[in-house]
Design a protein around this motif. Structure first.
Motif, PDB file in Angstrom:
ATOM      1  N   GLY A  15      -3.026   1.206  -1.483  1.00  0.00           N
ATOM      2  CA  GLY A  15      -1.894   1.411  -2.385  1.00  0.00           C
ATOM      3  C   GLY A  15      -0.674   0.613  -1.959  1.00  0.00           C
ATOM      4  N   TYR A  16      -0.323   0.651  -0.673  1.00  0.00           N
ATOM      5  CA  TYR A  16       0.852  -0.085  -0.205  1.00  0.00           C
ATOM      6  C   TYR A  16       0.599  -1.590  -0.221  1.00  0.00           C
ATOM      7  N   ALA A  17      -0.652  -2.002   0.090  1.00  0.00           N
ATOM      8  CA  ALA A  17      -0.957  -3.434   0.034  1.00  0.00           C
ATOM      9  C   ALA A  17      -0.838  -3.948  -1.390  1.00  0.00           C
ATOM     10  N   ASP A  18      -1.308  -3.181  -2.381  1.00  0.00           N
ATOM     11  CA  ASP A  18      -1.180  -3.585  -3.788  1.00  0.00           C
ATOM     12  C   ASP A  18       0.293  -3.644  -4.207  1.00  0.00           C
ATOM     13  N   THR A  19       1.065  -2.679  -3.701  1.00  0.00           N
ATOM     14  CA  THR A  19       2.495  -2.676  -4.042  1.00  0.00           C
ATOM     15  C   THR A  19       3.182  -3.937  -3.510  1.00  0.00           C
ATOM     16  N   LEU A  20       2.871  -4.309  -2.276  1.00  0.00           N
ATOM     17  CA  LEU A  20       3.462  -5.524  -1.713  1.00  0.00           C
ATOM     18  C   LEU A  20       3.016  -6.758  -2.488  1.00  0.00           C
ATOM     19  N   THR A  21       1.746  -6.791  -2.866  1.00  0.00           N
ATOM     20  CA  THR A  21       1.216  -7.966  -3.569  1.00  0.00           C
ATOM     21  C   THR A  21       1.812  -8.103  -4.964  1.00  0.00           C
ATOM     22  N   ASP A  22       1.888  -6.985  -5.691  1.00  0.00           N
ATOM     23  CA  ASP A  22       2.304  -7.039  -7.095  1.00  0.00           C
ATOM     24  C   ASP A  22       3.819  -7.015  -7.284  1.00  0.00           C
ATOM     25  N   HIS A  23       4.557  -6.486  -6.297  1.00  0.00           N
ATOM     26  CA  HIS A  23       5.999  -6.292  -6.512  1.00  0.00           C
ATOM     27  C   HIS A  23       6.830  -6.853  -5.360  1.00  0.00           C
ATOM     28  N   TRP A  24       6.331  -7.849  -4.676  1.00  0.00           N
ATOM     29  CA  TRP A  24       7.028  -8.396  -3.514  1.00  0.00           C
ATOM     30  C   TRP A  24       8.460  -8.816  -3.840  1.00  0.00           C
ATOM     31  N   ASP A  25       8.613  -9.538  -4.935  1.00  0.00           N
ATOM     32  CA  ASP A  25       9.944 -10.087  -5.261  1.00  0.00           C
ATOM     33  C   ASP A  25      10.928  -8.999  -5.648  1.00  0.00           C
ATOM     34  N   SER A  26      10.444  -7.908  -6.208  1.00  0.00           N
ATOM     35  CA  SER A  26      11.367  -6.857  -6.661  1.00  0.00           C
ATOM     36  C   SER A  26      11.678  -5.835  -5.574  1.00  0.00           C
ATOM     37  N   LEU A  27      10.960  -5.878  -4.450  1.00  0.00           N
ATOM     38  CA  LEU A  27      11.191  -4.928  -3.369  1.00  0.00           C
ATOM     39  C   LEU A  27      12.309  -5.398  -2.459  1.00  0.00           C
ATOM     40  N   THR A  28      13.069  -4.443  -1.929  1.00  0.00           N
ATOM     41  CA  THR A  28      14.092  -4.778  -0.937  1.00  0.00           C
ATOM     42  C   THR A  28      13.416  -5.010   0.412  1.00  0.00           C
ATOM     43  N   ASP A  29      14.170  -5.584   1.316  1.00  0.00           N
ATOM     44  CA  ASP A  29      13.628  -5.831   2.658  1.00  0.00           C
ATOM     45  C   ASP A  29      13.274  -4.513   3.338  1.00  0.00           C
ATOM     46  N   ILE A  30      14.082  -3.477   3.076  1.00  0.00           N
ATOM     47  CA  ILE A  30      13.794  -2.158   3.664  1.00  0.00           C
ATOM     48  C   ILE A  30      12.473  -1.616   3.119  1.00  0.00           C
ATOM     49  N   ASP A  31      12.244  -1.776   1.797  1.00  0.00           N
ATOM     50  CA  ASP A  31      10.999  -1.288   1.179  1.00  0.00           C
ATOM     51  C   ASP A  31       9.789  -2.025   1.760  1.00  0.00           C
ATOM     52  N   ARG A  32       9.925  -3.345   1.948  1.00  0.00           N
ATOM     53  CA  ARG A  32       8.802  -4.110   2.492  1.00  0.00           C
ATOM     54  C   ARG A  32       8.472  -3.655   3.916  1.00  0.00           C
ATOM     55  N   ARG A  33       9.532  -3.459   4.737  1.00  0.00           N
ATOM     56  CA  ARG A  33       9.304  -3.017   6.109  1.00  0.00           C
ATOM     57  C   ARG A  33       8.647  -1.626   6.136  1.00  0.00           C
ATOM     58  N   HIS A  34       9.110  -0.766   5.233  1.00  0.00           N
ATOM     59  CA  HIS A  34       8.530   0.583   5.173  1.00  0.00           C
ATOM     60  C   HIS A  34       7.036   0.512   4.806  1.00  0.00           C
ATOM     61  N   ALA A  35       6.718  -0.319   3.806  1.00  0.00           N
ATOM     62  CA  ALA A  35       5.312  -0.456   3.394  1.00  0.00           C
ATOM     63  C   ALA A  35       4.459  -1.016   4.530  1.00  0.00           C
ATOM     64  N   ALA A  36       4.985  -2.011   5.223  1.00  0.00           N
ATOM     65  CA  ALA A  36       4.244  -2.600   6.340  1.00  0.00           C
ATOM     66  C   ALA A  36       4.042  -1.578   7.458  1.00  0.00           C
ATOM     67  N   ARG A  37       5.098  -0.774   7.695  1.00  0.00           N
ATOM     68  CA  ARG A  37       4.997   0.233   8.754  1.00  0.00           C
ATOM     69  C   ARG A  37       3.931   1.290   8.404  1.00  0.00           C
ATOM     70  N   VAL A  38       3.902   1.729   7.162  1.00  0.00           N
ATOM     71  CA  VAL A  38       2.896   2.722   6.743  1.00  0.00           C
ATOM     72  C   VAL A  38       1.490   2.133   6.831  1.00  0.00           C
ATOM     73  N   ILE A  39       1.338   0.884   6.397  1.00  0.00           N
ATOM     74  CA  ILE A  39       0.021   0.243   6.496  1.00  0.00           C
ATOM     75  C   ILE A  39      -0.434   0.188   7.956  1.00  0.00           C
ATOM     76  N   GLY A  40       0.509  -0.162   8.855  1.00  0.00           N
ATOM     77  CA  GLY A  40       0.159  -0.226  10.268  1.00  0.00           C
ATOM     78  C   GLY A  40      -0.244   1.133  10.823  1.00  0.00           C
ATOM     79  N   GLN A  41       0.532   2.189  10.453  1.00  0.00           N
ATOM     80  CA  GLN A  41       0.205   3.536  10.936  1.00  0.00           C
ATOM     81  C   GLN A  41      -1.166   3.981  10.430  1.00  0.00           C
ATOM     82  N   ARG A  42      -1.415   3.769   9.150  1.00  0.00           N
ATOM     83  CA  ARG A  42      -2.701   4.196   8.593  1.00  0.00           C
ATOM     84  C   ARG A  42      -3.855   3.374   9.147  1.00  0.00           C
TER      85      ARG A  42
END
Length: 498
Positions: free
Chosen positions: A285-312
């Motif tokens: 889910g987070y990988a799809d979000t980064l792929t489909d909405h990268w340009d519309s996400l803030t830097d904080i949102d991208r870091r959060h998504a990457a952090r969750v992917i790493g934890q999972r």
């Protein structure tokens, strides 16, 4: 067939058999002479004797047209064999009603009927005496069954003396069968009950014979798994016996352990599938979000998504590692060596997930003795114990880790304020796939492998681990490892040592 048996010839012939015995003859020569004697006395075309031993039956003697069968094995579980070992002691049987290749072979050789008499000692069958006939005439000559029973009794007496007999074994097959075996009549009453049946069910022969079968009778040729009132499971099979009397042979065995293994396997598959699916779904889910909405996400949102992917991903890697470790017989590990538990515990805590790490209260006294073990494995052990404490305790309650030492060991305790553990479960909790009481088994996530792996890892380091209820509520898990003594560390563990 003669209308009456030739008793004069029989008596004269038996006198010569006794003379053989008195002169020192024994075993097969005497047995063969008895078969030659009984054949004309009952008007049979040929005769044979089958000896039964723990591993099955075997034709050991025959006359005339049955000599081809000498040496042939007889399966103890074949329905035709069980038929011979049940029912009346002397019986007439149509050969074409005997299932399997033996019956067909007898028919092919022109034999149509046989009279069978069991040789028994103390109610246990040591063999069967067979008289074969070329016709279907089921009428019985006067005294025929009596002669067969008498000669079978004489043979049984020879077995009782153990002079040259038995040839292939030392006991009756029915008594030696590992599976429970019963013969049931048309009314559902038990006619035969072997020792294994008594052992499996707890019912002696006296308690079972002439009473209804104590469990359901499956249809002929089918298999039934049945649960007894005491919770044990039986696998039951049945088959209809040939010949008159409408008898069924029933075999059964205790499969309780197999049932428990099957239940554990099904639970493991279900729980593990869920445990694997959860992190995979979040990662995707987070990988799809980064792929489909990268340009519309803030830097904080991208870091959060990457952090969750790493934890999972870490959770997924740890689960896979637990599964692989639990599936192997041994854990290679490093050689045992001294290490500083006071340094190793804070390092292992630092590797815990952030949400879990914030709940930890660590108490490591100065001057803690050095332990002997595998420092690298401490992270795995502590992670499993802390994860277990986290799972079964309120989210805002502390998880306390305290270390101590004595003259023999260095130890640390992981204590929580959760639901606790019942005293009768403190050992079962270390079983693979076990997760508390049956009603709670799916109340908490996990595959039931964590404590199992902890015990394996710790015991491979010559230590031990235990659980106990915590005073005031919760659970205490304690790990003890050997400490370095003044004489130096203990010798390195040999591969496979426990």
């Amino acid at each position: 067939m003669p209308e009456r048996t030739d008793l004069a010839t029989l008596i004269a012939g038996h006198g010569r058999v006794i003379e053989m015995i008195n002169s020192g003859e024994a075993g097969l020569p005497v047995l063969h002479r008895l078969l030659q004697l009984v054949r004309p006395a009952v008007g049979a075309a040929s005769t044979a004797f089958v000896e039964f031993a723990p591993k099955g039956g075997r034709v050991i003697a025959a006359t005339e047209g049955a000599e081809w069968a000498v040496g042939r094995p007889v399966s103890p579980t074949d329905p035709a064999t069980v038929c011979l070992l049940s029912g009346a002691r002397v019986r007439d049987i149509r050969v074409d009603r005997i299932p399997g290749p033996v019956g067909q072979e007898l028919v092919d050789r022109g034999l149509r009927r046989m009279v069978v008499a069991r040789a028994e000692i103390g109610g246990l069958t040591v063999g069967t005496l067979h008289a074969f006939y070329l016709d279907h005439d089921e009428s019985t000559a006067a005294g025929q069954h009596e002669v067969m029973a008498y000669i079978a009794a004489c043979i049984a007496h020879m077995y009782g003396d153990q002079t040259g007999l038995p040839v292939h074994g030392d006991g009756p097959v029915v008594a030696a069968l590992a599976d429970g075996l019963a013969v049931v009549d048309r009314g559902g009453h038990v006619r035969l009950w072997n020792p294994a049946a008594a052992e499996v069910t707890g019912l002696s022969a006296a308690e079972a014979l002439n009473r209804p079968l104590p469990f359901p009778l499956p249809p002929s040729g089918q298999v039934l798994d049945h649960r007894l009132p005491d919770g044990r499971w039986l696998k039951i099979t049945s088959g209809e016996l040939p010949g008159p009397g409408a008898l069924w042979v029933v075999t059964f065995r205790d499969i309780t352990d197999q049932q428990l293994r099957d239940q554990d396997r099904d639970l493991f598959v279900a729980v593990t599938s869920h445990e694997l699916r959860t992190p995979v779904t979040v990662i995707k889910g987070y990988a799809d979000t980064l792929t489909d909405h990268w340009d519309s996400l803030t830097d904080i949102d991208r870091r959060h998504a990457a952090r969750v992917i790493g934890q999972r991903a870490n959770e997924l890697a740890r689960l896979v590692d637990r599964l692989l470790t639990s599936a192997t017989e041994g854990r290679p590990g490093e050689s045992l060596a001294p290490f500083d538990l006071g340094d190793a515990l804070p390092s292992a805590v630092a590797d815990l997930p952030a949400d879990l790490r914030r709940r930890i209260v660590l108490d490591v006294p100065a001057g803690l003795p050095r332990a002997v073990g595998e420092r690298q494995s401490l992270t795995t052990v502590l992670t499993e114990l802390c994860t277990n404490a986290d799972k079964y305790s309120p989210p805002d309650s502390p998880i306390e880790i305290a270390a101590t030492g004595n003259d023999q060991t260095v130890s640390f305790r992981v204590s929580d304020r959760g639901i606790g553990i019942r005293p009768e479960h403190v050992e079962r909790a270390f079983d693979r796939f076990w997760q508390g009481e049956s009603g709670d088994r799916r109340g908490y996530p996990g595959a039931g492998l964590g404590l199992y792996l902890v015990r394996r890892i710790v015991e491979q380091q010559n230590g031990w681990v235990s659980l106990r209820p915590r005073a005031g509520g919760g659970t205490v898990a304690e790990v003890r490892l050997p400490r370095v003594s003044a004489a130096g560390p203990p010798p390195e563990r040999r591969e496979g040592a426990r």
